[in-house]
Design a protein around this motif. Structure first.
Motif, PDB file in Angstrom:
ATOM      1  N   GLY A  27      -3.610   1.727 -14.687  1.00 20.74           N
ATOM      2  CA  GLY A  27      -2.720   1.183 -13.676  1.00 20.74           C
ATOM      3  C   GLY A  27      -3.243  -0.136 -13.145  1.00 20.74           C
ATOM      4  N   GLU A  28      -2.526  -0.710 -12.189  1.00 19.32           N
ATOM      5  CA  GLU A  28      -2.902  -2.014 -11.642  1.00 19.32           C
ATOM      6  C   GLU A  28      -4.226  -1.923 -10.887  1.00 19.32           C
ATOM      7  N   PRO A  29      -5.055  -2.971 -10.996  1.00 17.92           N
ATOM      8  CA  PRO A  29      -6.346  -2.942 -10.299  1.00 17.92           C
ATOM      9  C   PRO A  29      -6.156  -3.051  -8.792  1.00 17.92           C
ATOM     10  N   PRO A  30      -6.980  -2.361  -8.025  1.00  9.91           N
ATOM     11  CA  PRO A  30      -6.911  -2.493  -6.565  1.00  9.91           C
ATOM     12  C   PRO A  30      -7.476  -3.828  -6.119  1.00  9.91           C
ATOM     13  N   ALA A  31      -7.284  -4.161  -4.861  1.00 12.40           N
ATOM     14  CA  ALA A  31      -7.819  -5.408  -4.324  1.00 12.40           C
ATOM     15  C   ALA A  31      -9.334  -5.437  -4.492  1.00 12.40           C
ATOM     16  N   GLY A  32      -9.843  -6.612  -4.879  1.00 11.25           N
ATOM     17  CA  GLY A  32     -11.279  -6.752  -5.042  1.00 11.25           C
ATOM     18  C   GLY A  32     -11.775  -6.485  -6.442  1.00 11.25           C
ATOM     19  N   TRP A  33     -10.871  -6.202  -7.374  1.00 13.27           N
ATOM     20  CA  TRP A  33     -11.238  -5.960  -8.765  1.00 13.27           C
ATOM     21  C   TRP A  33     -10.502  -6.951  -9.661  1.00 13.27           C
ATOM     22  N   THR A  34     -11.192  -7.452 -10.692  1.00 15.12           N
ATOM     23  CA  THR A  34     -10.478  -8.155 -11.753  1.00 15.12           C
ATOM     24  C   THR A  34      -9.873  -7.106 -12.683  1.00 15.12           C
ATOM     25  N   GLY A  35      -8.797  -7.489 -13.365  1.00 10.80           N
ATOM     26  CA  GLY A  35      -8.119  -6.531 -14.239  1.00 10.80           C
ATOM     27  C   GLY A  35      -9.010  -6.031 -15.356  1.00 10.80           C
ATOM     28  N   LYS A  36      -9.780  -6.936 -15.965  1.00 10.10           N
ATOM     29  CA  LYS A  36     -10.630  -6.531 -17.083  1.00 10.10           C
ATOM     30  C   LYS A  36     -11.688  -5.528 -16.631  1.00 10.10           C
ATOM     31  N   LEU A  37     -12.338  -5.790 -15.504  1.00 12.05           N
ATOM     32  CA  LEU A  37     -13.402  -4.891 -15.061  1.00 12.05           C
ATOM     33  C   LEU A  37     -12.841  -3.554 -14.584  1.00 12.05           C
ATOM     34  N   TRP A  38     -11.630  -3.560 -14.042  1.00  7.60           N
ATOM     35  CA  TRP A  38     -10.985  -2.298 -13.684  1.00  7.60           C
ATOM     36  C   TRP A  38     -10.704  -1.473 -14.949  1.00  7.60           C
ATOM     37  N   ALA A  39     -10.282  -2.160 -16.010  1.00  7.16           N
ATOM     38  CA  ALA A  39     -10.063  -1.463 -17.283  1.00  7.16           C
ATOM     39  C   ALA A  39     -11.385  -0.970 -17.863  1.00  7.16           C
ATOM     40  N   VAL A  40     -12.434  -1.783 -17.777  1.00  8.33           N
ATOM     41  CA  VAL A  40     -13.749  -1.352 -18.266  1.00  8.33           C
ATOM     42  C   VAL A  40     -14.233  -0.137 -17.481  1.00  8.33           C
ATOM     43  N   ARG A  41     -14.023  -0.147 -16.189  1.00  8.40           N
ATOM     44  CA  ARG A  41     -14.434   0.997 -15.363  1.00  8.40           C
ATOM     45  C   ARG A  41     -13.732   2.266 -15.817  1.00  8.40           C
ATOM     46  N   HIS A  42     -12.440   2.151 -16.092  1.00 10.00           N
ATOM     47  CA  HIS A  42     -11.677   3.315 -16.544  1.00 10.00           C
ATOM     48  C   HIS A  42     -12.179   3.791 -17.903  1.00 10.00           C
ATOM     49  N   GLY A  43     -12.450   2.833 -18.807  1.00 11.55           N
ATOM     50  CA  GLY A  43     -12.944   3.200 -20.124  1.00 11.55           C
ATOM     51  C   GLY A  43     -14.303   3.864 -20.065  1.00 11.55           C
ATOM     52  N   ILE A  44     -15.198   3.352 -19.222  1.00  9.67           N
ATOM     53  CA  ILE A  44     -16.517   3.975 -19.078  1.00  9.67           C
ATOM     54  C   ILE A  44     -16.382   5.373 -18.493  1.00  9.67           C
ATOM     55  N   GLY A  45     -15.440   5.530 -17.568  1.00 10.03           N
ATOM     56  CA  GLY A  45     -15.208   6.858 -17.008  1.00 10.03           C
ATOM     57  C   GLY A  45     -14.770   7.853 -18.068  1.00 10.03           C
TER      58      GLY A  45
END
Length: 387
Positions: A108-126
């Protein structure tokens, strides 16, 4: 002319220092460190953040699916709000080519304070942590890997005891503008972050190339990756700094068998690629921008200007000093041109390319103050919160 002579002498002195004192940045012989195959191969999860990448996935994703890795490996492609069918394209390719298991998901869309790529990386690592892998391979959707890429990276990390092993993918150089600008991009990066300094324990220099980063899961947790760098536009350098600050050992070098398939056929494409993050590299600081502009002018623009001025004004000292400085800067560029298999006649044109980069950097600052800085694929990121 006395002032011009002294300025030209300063430029030559700067180049002599860069030649010998900046980690031999101009050498291109640094490849994966010595490695031996481990007795048992650790589990690896590959995390691929992707936003509107349907056009390049057919040239990159099959290379990941076809990895000849002796241990257990799995791919997690994280669709970062694509509008071009990126996720469906990835599933279709996995059905067609088979190979490593592929999971496609979206955070989904990244929350405030996150870049889109790093939000996606966070989800992938999870998603990957459920498999408890020893290593994570973070690779971009436009990067193609030779079949032995993953095993070579893991062997290098295991043999050298590295927490992060990164390779600067060989970028595409087919159009006229790519030939003129792309090798210089890697050259300037190496000048700013000398690869030989990065692997030194205790040295402050830290950098990685985001297209290909093998990261030990334990090191990622220790450095709180990606949460600790969630606002970073230049995420690869920030990631390497976080890992090194937390006590990790890192390595970066040039790749022979990892390639970017993304085309940049026009100058406008390359301009956007550089200008979107150039001012972020300068920490959004106008004084650092001014110093950078003056430094680029002294190092790259003064030599040819001094040679021409000396010839026109019949000033032998100015012409000789300018010619010597120009010869040194062109000579340091030759190894990079050879690495990219380009004609060596491009070496004397490095000052012109540097002028383009100077203008891109200034434009990056202008776009930032217009509220359009760090714009990429429909998103614009403000300067990070200093706190």
């Amino acid at each position: 002319m006395d002032v011009v002579v002294w300025i030209t002498a300063a430029s030559l002195a700067a180049w002599l220092w860069l030649l010998l004192g900046q980690g031999f940045f101009w050498r291109t012989d640094l490849r994966l460190p010595p490695r031996a195959e481990p007795g048992s191969w650790p589990d690896v999860c590959v995390v691929v953040p992707a936003r509107d990448e349907a056009a390049v996935l057919p040239d990159s994703l099959p290379s990941l699916l076809a990895q000849d890795y002796p241990g257990r490996a799995e791919i997690f492609l994280v669709d970062d709000g694509s509008s071009d069918g990126t996720g469906e394209t990835a599933r279709t390719l996995a059905d067609r080519f088979g190979g490593l298991p592929l999971t496609v998901d979206s955070p989904g869309e990244p929350p405030a304070g996150w870049t889109g790529k790093l939000w996606a990386v966070r989800h992938g690592i999870g998603l990957a942590r459920a498999r408890d892998p020893e290593f994570l391979l973070l690779t971009d959707a436009d990067i193609a890997h030779e079949p032995d890429s993953l095993r070579e990276l893991v062997a290098a990390a295991r043999t050298g005891g590295f927490d992060l092993v990164s390779q600067m993918a060989r970028l595409r150089v087919e159009s006229v503008w790519e030939r003129l600008v792309v090798p210089a991009f890697v050259y300037f990066f190496a000048q700013l972050y000398p690869f030989r300094w990065i692997a030194r324990q205790g040295a402050r220099t830290a950098a990685a190339a985001g297209g290909c980063v093998l990261l030990r899961t334990e090191a990622a947790e220790r450095a709180r990756i990606p949460d600790s760098i969630r606002q970073a536009v230049i995420d690869d350098v920030s990631l390497a700094r976080a890992v090194k600050r937390s006590g990790g050992r890192i390595w970066l070098g040039l790749a022979e068998r990892v390639d970017s398939v993304r085309p940049y056929p026009r100058l406008a494409d390359l301009w956007r690629m550089v200008s979107r993050s150039a001012y972020a590299q300068l920490r959004h600081n106008p004084l650092v921008l001014l110093a950078t502009v003056l430094g680029l002018a002294l190092i790259y623009l003064v030599p040819p200007a001094a040679l021409i001025t000396g010839l026109v004004a019949d000033s032998a000292p100015t012409a000789v000093l300018g010619a010597l400085a120009w010869a040194v800067l062109a000579g340091t560029y030759i190894p990079m041109l050879r690495y990219y298999r380009q004609t060596l006649w491009l070496a004397p044109f490095l000052p012109f390319t540097a002028l383009l980069y100077l203008l891109m950097t200034v434009d990056s600052a202008v776009q930032h103050y217009r509220g359009q800085g760090a714009a990429w694929k429909g998103r614009t990121y403000a300067a990070p919160d200093r706190g």
